[in-house]
Design a protein around this motif. Structure first.
Motif, PDB file in Angstrom:
ATOM      1  N   THR A 182       0.855  -1.189   0.000  1.00  0.00           N
ATOM      2  CA  THR A 182       0.000   0.000   0.000  1.00  0.00           C
ATOM      3  C   THR A 182       0.890   1.238   0.000  1.00  0.00           C
ATOM      4  OG1 THR A 182      -1.896   1.055   1.063  1.00  0.00           O
ATOM      5  CG2 THR A 182      -0.237   0.113   2.542  1.00  0.00           C
ATOM      6  N   ARG A 183       0.299   2.425  -0.006  1.00  0.00           N
ATOM      7  CA  ARG A 183       1.084   3.648  -0.076  1.00  0.00           C
ATOM      8  C   ARG A 183       2.009   3.818   1.125  1.00  0.00           C
ATOM      9  NH1 ARG A 183      -3.164   8.168  -2.032  1.00  0.00           N
ATOM     10  NH2 ARG A 183      -4.448   7.109  -0.497  1.00  0.00           N
ATOM     11  N   PRO A 184       3.165   4.438   0.990  1.00  0.00           N
ATOM     12  CA  PRO A 184       3.710   5.094  -0.210  1.00  0.00           C
ATOM     13  C   PRO A 184       4.308   4.102  -1.218  1.00  0.00           C
ATOM     14  CG  PRO A 184       5.281   5.253   1.575  1.00  0.00           C
ATOM     15  CD  PRO A 184       4.058   4.596   2.159  1.00  0.00           C
ATOM     16  N   ALA A 185       4.448   4.565  -2.462  1.00  0.00           N
ATOM     17  CA  ALA A 185       4.951   3.699  -3.539  1.00  0.00           C
ATOM     18  C   ALA A 185       6.430   3.380  -3.355  1.00  0.00           C
ATOM     19  CB  ALA A 185       4.714   4.353  -4.902  1.00  0.00           C
ATOM     20  N   VAL A 186       7.162   4.257  -2.617  1.00  0.00           N
ATOM     21  CA  VAL A 186       8.561   3.955  -2.278  1.00  0.00           C
ATOM     22  C   VAL A 186       8.721   4.089  -0.768  1.00  0.00           C
ATOM     23  CG1 VAL A 186      10.987   4.558  -2.657  1.00  0.00           C
ATOM     24  CG2 VAL A 186       9.309   4.933  -4.487  1.00  0.00           C
ATOM     25  N   TRP A 187       9.272   3.089  -0.160  1.00  0.00           N
ATOM     26  CA  TRP A 187       9.494   3.096   1.304  1.00  0.00           C
ATOM     27  C   TRP A 187      10.835   2.444   1.587  1.00  0.00           C
ATOM     28  CZ3 TRP A 187      10.114  -0.747   5.015  1.00  0.00           C
ATOM     29  CH2 TRP A 187      10.064  -0.298   6.350  1.00  0.00           C
ATOM     30  N   HIS A 188      11.696   3.147   2.339  1.00  0.00           N
ATOM     31  CA  HIS A 188      13.064   2.658   2.609  1.00  0.00           C
ATOM     32  C   HIS A 188      13.748   2.246   1.309  1.00  0.00           C
ATOM     33  CE1 HIS A 188      12.950   1.763   7.229  1.00  0.00           C
ATOM     34  NE2 HIS A 188      12.440   2.943   6.932  1.00  0.00           N
ATOM     35  N   ASP A 189      13.604   3.089   0.289  1.00  0.00           N
ATOM     36  CA  ASP A 189      14.184   2.815  -1.037  1.00  0.00           C
ATOM     37  C   ASP A 189      13.605   1.585  -1.739  1.00  0.00           C
ATOM     38  OD1 ASP A 189      15.807   5.020  -0.856  1.00  0.00           O
ATOM     39  OD2 ASP A 189      17.530   3.875  -0.081  1.00  0.00           O
ATOM     40  N   LYS A 190      12.603   0.983  -1.181  1.00  0.00           N
ATOM     41  CA  LYS A 190      12.007  -0.185  -1.831  1.00  0.00           C
ATOM     42  C   LYS A 190      10.768   0.248  -2.594  1.00  0.00           C
ATOM     43  CE  LYS A 190      12.983  -3.145   2.117  1.00  0.00           C
ATOM     44  NZ  LYS A 190      13.603  -4.416   1.915  1.00  0.00           N
ATOM     45  N   GLU A 191      10.732  -0.133  -3.888  1.00  0.00           N
ATOM     46  CA  GLU A 191       9.588   0.264  -4.720  1.00  0.00           C
ATOM     47  C   GLU A 191       8.524  -0.826  -4.772  1.00  0.00           C
ATOM     48  OE1 GLU A 191      10.821   1.421  -8.606  1.00  0.00           O
ATOM     49  OE2 GLU A 191      12.230   2.905  -7.784  1.00  0.00           O
ATOM     50  N   VAL A 192       7.291  -0.401  -4.878  1.00  0.00           N
ATOM     51  CA  VAL A 192       6.187  -1.346  -5.117  1.00  0.00           C
ATOM     52  C   VAL A 192       6.375  -1.916  -6.531  1.00  0.00           C
ATOM     53  CG1 VAL A 192       3.694  -1.469  -5.500  1.00  0.00           C
ATOM     54  CG2 VAL A 192       4.594  -0.152  -3.574  1.00  0.00           C
ATOM     55  N   PRO A 193       6.220  -3.211  -6.729  1.00  0.00           N
ATOM     56  CA  PRO A 193       6.367  -3.777  -8.086  1.00  0.00           C
ATOM     57  C   PRO A 193       5.541  -2.994  -9.119  1.00  0.00           C
ATOM     58  CG  PRO A 193       6.095  -5.530  -6.484  1.00  0.00           C
ATOM     59  CD  PRO A 193       5.901  -4.244  -5.728  1.00  0.00           C
ATOM     60  N   GLN A 194       6.210  -2.642 -10.223  1.00  0.00           N
ATOM     61  CA  GLN A 194       5.618  -1.769 -11.248  1.00  0.00           C
ATOM     62  C   GLN A 194       4.263  -2.267 -11.748  1.00  0.00           C
ATOM     63  OE1 GLN A 194       6.227   1.275 -12.581  1.00  0.00           O
ATOM     64  NE2 GLN A 194       7.589   1.374 -10.789  1.00  0.00           N
TER      65      GLN A 194
END
Ligand code: ADE
Length: 234
Positions: A182-194
């Motif tokens: 869930t949001r945010p789309a980037v957290w601790h430099d980790k991105e949600v799969p595109q």
């Protein structure tokens, strides 16, 4: 759906079940969870319900009569007919399929033992199902009863807000659930799969299925074998 628990510790069940989703389901009248205190049916002036085991050995055994009377009273409150589930490490191991089977009932009585167990004679008379929640020994049947009630109650229509989620999650089709974000789309430099941001539903479904299979292969290869067998995948 009506649950009724026969126990020496009714407050454990009452406190354990009154919050969160189960509490809300009770408020909405979708389920009810009542208790009967086995001690109320003691035939002893000190309200004792246990005695030494015949043949000797450690610990005490719960006596037949108070357990019998408590279960009969619980069944009467539910109209006279109900399955009586005895929680014991010696029972059939509980799983999602069993939860689905019990969820089809209108009434269920749970019998919780303590000490070294319950006089076998009353178990023979009242118990319809002996169920274990896993291969370990707990101090009593209350936590297992709550585990079962939680797993069964969430299958009752309306208990979960979104009715589909009981269908797609872990163990449906013998697969573990895919990862969620869930949001945010980037957290601790980790991105949600595109793919999850793409809005492309077919591709999202495909990705989720792949992740489910990947996880199941890693953590529960036994389940993956079942899944493959049932879906005819090689
Ligand atoms: N009572 C004690 N241990 C138990 C278990 N593992 N499952 C069900 N009931 C129990």
């Amino acid at each position: 759906m009506e649950f009724h628990v026969c126990t020496l510790f009714p407050e454990m069940i009452e406190q354990g079940c009154q919050t969160s989703i189960l509490g809300r389901a009770m408020d909405k009248g979708l389920i009810s969870i009542d208790t009967t205190n086995i001690r109320d049916f003691s035939t002893n002036k000190h309200m004792k319900v246990d005695d030494y085991p015949y043949g000797g050995g450690a610990g005490m055994v719960m006596q037949a009569e108070p357990v019998y009377a408590a279960c009969e009273s619980a069944k009467q409150k539910m109209g006279g007919q109900a399955r009586v589930i005895y929680l014991t490490p010696q029972g059939r191991v509980f799983d999602q399929k069993m939860a689905e089977e019990f969820a089809r009932e209108d009434h269920l009585v749970f019998l919780c033992g303590h000490y070294e167990g319950i006089d076998e004679r009353v178990l023979e008379e009242v118990v319809t199902d002996s169920v274990s929640i896993g291969d370990y020994v707990l101090t009593g049947g209350e936590l297992p009863a709550m585990v079962m009630i939680d797993a069964i109650a969430r299958l009752v229509p309306g208990v979960l807000n979104n009715d589909v989620s009981a269908d797609i999650e872990s163990f449906h089709d013998d697969l573990l659930e895919y990862p969620q974000y869930t949001r945010p789309a980037v957290w601790h430099d980790k991105e949600v799969p595109q793919v999850l941001l793409s809005g492309h539903h077919a591709r999202i479904e495909e990705w989720r299925y792949e992740k489910s299979v990947e996880r199941t292969a890693k953590w529960r290869p036994d389940l993956l074998e079942k899944h493959k067998k049932n879906t005819c995948i090689q």
